[in-house]
Design a protein around this motif. Sequence first.
Motif, short mmCIF file in Angstrom:
data_model
loop_
_atom_site.label_atom_id
_atom_site.label_comp_id
_atom_site.label_asym_id
_atom_site.label_seq_id
_atom_site.Cartn_x
_atom_site.Cartn_y
_atom_site.Cartn_z
N GLU A 166 1.18 -40.16 29.06
CA GLU A 166 2.55 -39.70 29.23
C GLU A 166 2.94 -38.73 28.11
OE1 GLU A 166 5.16 -40.44 31.54
OE2 GLU A 166 3.44 -41.06 32.74
N PRO A 167 3.61 -37.61 28.45
CA PRO A 167 4.08 -36.69 27.41
C PRO A 167 5.29 -37.26 26.68
CG PRO A 167 4.84 -35.97 29.56
CD PRO A 167 3.94 -37.16 29.80
N GLY A 177 12.28 -34.20 39.04
CA GLY A 177 11.92 -33.88 37.66
C GLY A 177 11.16 -34.96 36.94
N TRP A 178 11.71 -35.38 35.81
CA TRP A 178 11.00 -36.29 34.90
C TRP A 178 10.69 -37.64 35.52
CZ3 TRP A 178 8.82 -34.43 30.72
CH2 TRP A 178 8.30 -35.30 29.76
N LEU A 179 11.37 -38.01 36.59
CA LEU A 179 11.08 -39.27 37.26
C LEU A 179 9.70 -39.25 37.93
CD1 LEU A 179 14.53 -39.99 38.97
CD2 LEU A 179 13.59 -41.09 36.92
N SER A 180 9.21 -38.07 38.24
CA SER A 180 7.93 -37.95 38.94
C SER A 180 6.76 -37.94 37.95
CB SER A 180 7.90 -36.66 39.76
OG SER A 180 6.59 -36.35 40.17
N VAL A 203 3.82 -36.98 38.62
CA VAL A 203 3.10 -35.73 38.87
C VAL A 203 3.72 -34.59 38.06
CG1 VAL A 203 2.35 -34.10 40.64
CG2 VAL A 203 2.51 -36.53 41.19
N TYR A 204 5.04 -34.54 38.06
CA TYR A 204 5.76 -33.55 37.25
C TYR A 204 5.44 -33.72 35.77
CZ TYR A 204 9.87 -31.38 35.00
OH TYR A 204 10.71 -30.64 34.19
N TRP A 223 2.21 -41.35 43.71
CA TRP A 223 2.74 -41.59 42.37
C TRP A 223 2.04 -42.76 41.69
CZ3 TRP A 223 8.79 -41.09 41.89
CH2 TRP A 223 9.16 -39.76 42.18
N ALA A 224 1.56 -43.72 42.47
CA ALA A 224 0.92 -44.91 41.91
C ALA A 224 -0.52 -44.63 41.44
CB ALA A 224 0.92 -46.05 42.92
#
Length: 215
Positions: free
Chosen positions: A94-95, A125-128, A130-131, A87-88
């Motif tokens: 960012e969308p 979900g949105w916390l990721s 990658v997602y 994740w880092a």
Amino acid sequence: MRLADLSEQSQVSLATIKYYLREGLLAPGRRINATQAEYDDSHLRRLRLVRAMIQVGRMPVATVREVLARVDDGSLGRTLRLGAALWALPRAAEPEPDDPDVAAARTEVDRMLTGLGWSDTAEIGWLSPVYRELVASVASLNRLGYPLDAADLTPYALQMEQTAIHDLDRMERLDGAMEQVESAVASAVLFEPVLLGLRRLAQEQQAARRFGLAD
């Protein structure tokens, strides 16, 4: 090994290694006297990872330090440590959650995840990041007139699931959680161009078989 040996084996200059030591990207060696320290294979492995992130991944030192902090976080289990490290890694812009194209893309991504039974990913979900990156990519394609819905995404996701299984199988051949997480980060930086190259070669082969070379 001494610092000079570490430099020779890694093909990284002494000045660069000393810089990485100062910046905390490389752990200090075991002190053997007032002026010398001893280094081992873990330093060589970490040094190669740092060089990959900086030279191939084009990451700034601050980002490398953040990723390595996740890799070294012994308070996390292997799965969480790996996830935090990945994740880092740098991501695209960012969308915007309120963008209609983003909302539509998110709906299709969520439908795909539910259909596949990837419940853990759907819950995060949105916390990721990658997602969010996947949603942003699908939204961009939608804007350009190349829409992707859940049915389009699912076959790709299934292929990537098999790739992920193979990735983890290879990772588990290594000794120790630290080495495994380091290898996963290195693969994320270095191996994705290999997958892209294989995909393009496969497209060439399939096009030739389906349409012939003259078409």
